[in-house]
Design a protein around this motif. Structure first.
Motif, mmCIF file in Angstrom:
data_model
loop_
_atom_site.group_PDB
_atom_site.id
_atom_site.type_symbol
_atom_site.label_atom_id
_atom_site.label_comp_id
_atom_site.label_asym_id
_atom_site.label_seq_id
_atom_site.Cartn_x
_atom_site.Cartn_y
_atom_site.Cartn_z
ATOM 1 N N GLU A 1 0.814 -1.206 0.000
ATOM 2 C CA GLU A 1 0.000 0.000 0.000
ATOM 3 C C GLU A 1 0.858 1.271 0.000
ATOM 4 N N TYR A 2 1.945 1.280 0.796
ATOM 5 C CA TYR A 2 2.766 2.506 0.888
ATOM 6 C C TYR A 2 3.433 2.836 -0.452
ATOM 7 N N LEU A 3 3.784 1.791 -1.232
ATOM 8 C CA LEU A 3 4.382 2.049 -2.544
ATOM 9 C C LEU A 3 3.346 2.603 -3.514
ATOM 10 N N MET A 4 2.125 2.080 -3.423
ATOM 11 C CA MET A 4 1.045 2.597 -4.270
ATOM 12 C C MET A 4 0.802 4.065 -3.939
ATOM 13 N N GLU A 5 0.751 4.349 -2.653
ATOM 14 C CA GLU A 5 0.525 5.718 -2.181
ATOM 15 C C GLU A 5 1.664 6.638 -2.641
ATOM 16 N N GLU A 6 2.896 6.159 -2.501
ATOM 17 C CA GLU A 6 4.055 6.946 -2.907
ATOM 18 C C GLU A 6 4.032 7.246 -4.405
ATOM 19 N N SER A 7 3.656 6.257 -5.191
ATOM 20 C CA SER A 7 3.619 6.485 -6.635
ATOM 21 C C SER A 7 2.476 7.422 -7.011
ATOM 22 N N ARG A 8 1.352 7.310 -6.288
ATOM 23 C CA ARG A 8 0.236 8.240 -6.525
ATOM 24 C C ARG A 8 0.665 9.674 -6.220
ATOM 25 N N LYS A 9 1.338 9.838 -5.088
ATOM 26 C CA LYS A 9 1.821 11.181 -4.710
ATOM 27 C C LYS A 9 2.807 11.709 -5.741
ATOM 28 N N ALA A 10 3.622 10.817 -6.282
ATOM 29 C CA ALA A 10 4.616 11.220 -7.291
ATOM 30 C C ALA A 10 3.931 11.637 -8.592
ATOM 31 N N GLY A 11 2.718 11.117 -8.829
ATOM 32 C CA GLY A 11 1.982 11.510 -10.033
ATOM 33 C C GLY A 11 1.482 10.379 -10.909
ATOM 34 N N ALA A 12 1.638 9.128 -10.458
ATOM 35 C CA ALA A 12 1.145 7.999 -11.265
ATOM 36 C C ALA A 12 -0.381 7.955 -11.215
ATOM 37 N N LYS A 13 -0.984 7.585 -12.331
ATOM 38 C CA LYS A 13 -2.444 7.543 -12.455
ATOM 39 C C LYS A 13 -3.037 6.205 -12.036
ATOM 40 N N ALA A 14 -2.289 5.115 -12.285
ATOM 41 C CA ALA A 14 -2.845 3.780 -12.043
ATOM 42 C C ALA A 14 -1.746 2.823 -11.620
ATOM 43 N N TRP A 15 -2.164 1.673 -11.102
ATOM 44 C CA TRP A 15 -1.245 0.663 -10.571
ATOM 45 C C TRP A 15 -1.715 -0.689 -11.068
ATOM 46 N N MET A 16 -0.874 -1.412 -11.777
ATOM 47 C CA MET A 16 -1.222 -2.763 -12.228
ATOM 48 C C MET A 16 -0.189 -3.737 -11.695
ATOM 49 N N VAL A 17 -0.655 -4.875 -11.231
ATOM 50 C CA VAL A 17 0.256 -5.868 -10.663
ATOM 51 C C VAL A 17 0.578 -6.946 -11.700
#
Length: 122
Positions: free
Chosen positions: A88-104
């Motif tokens: 979760e923290y990596l998803m949050e960090e990438s969202r804060k950085a500006g990523a729009k979506a997360w795929m595993v």
């Protein structure tokens, strides 16, 4: 005109799978092995979407996203993180950085194409 997508991942086989799926759907695909090479590919030409791994040598995906967002020409380019990470923290960090979506990973090419179409249609 074809839309251009940049894939940034240190796995050559993954880049090939993504490239085949996207090319087959009519996209033009650029590839980079890591964040440093990814930034070098952002040379001012239009890139409609970036798909990036999180764990890469030289520059990881989250640092790459932060760098991309400082470039005026690419500030609003949507970025999908494609990774084996589920924290979760990596998803949050990438969202804060500006990523729009997360795929595993592993992912099904048609799932990825759906996500790409959805992001590019808005």
């Amino acid at each position: 005109m074809k839309k251009t997508i940049l894939i940034v991942d240190d796995s050559e086989s993954l880049r090939q799978v993504v490239n085949i799926a996207l090319s087959g759907a009519g996209f033009q695909v650029l590839e980079a092995r890591d964040g440093v090479e990814g930034l070098a590919k952002l040379d001012g030409s239009k890139v409609h979407l970036i798909i990036s791994d999180v764990n890469m040598p030289n520059m990881n995906g989250i640092d790459f996203v932060k760098q991309v967002k400082t470039l005026p020409k690419y500030k609003f380019t949507p970025i999908i993180m494609l990774t084996t990470e589920t924290q979760e923290y990596l998803m949050e960090e990438s969202r804060k950085a500006g990523a729009k979506a997360w795929m595993v990973k592993p992912f099904k090419p048609d799932q990825m194409l759906q996500a790409v179409s959805k992001i590019l249609s808005c």
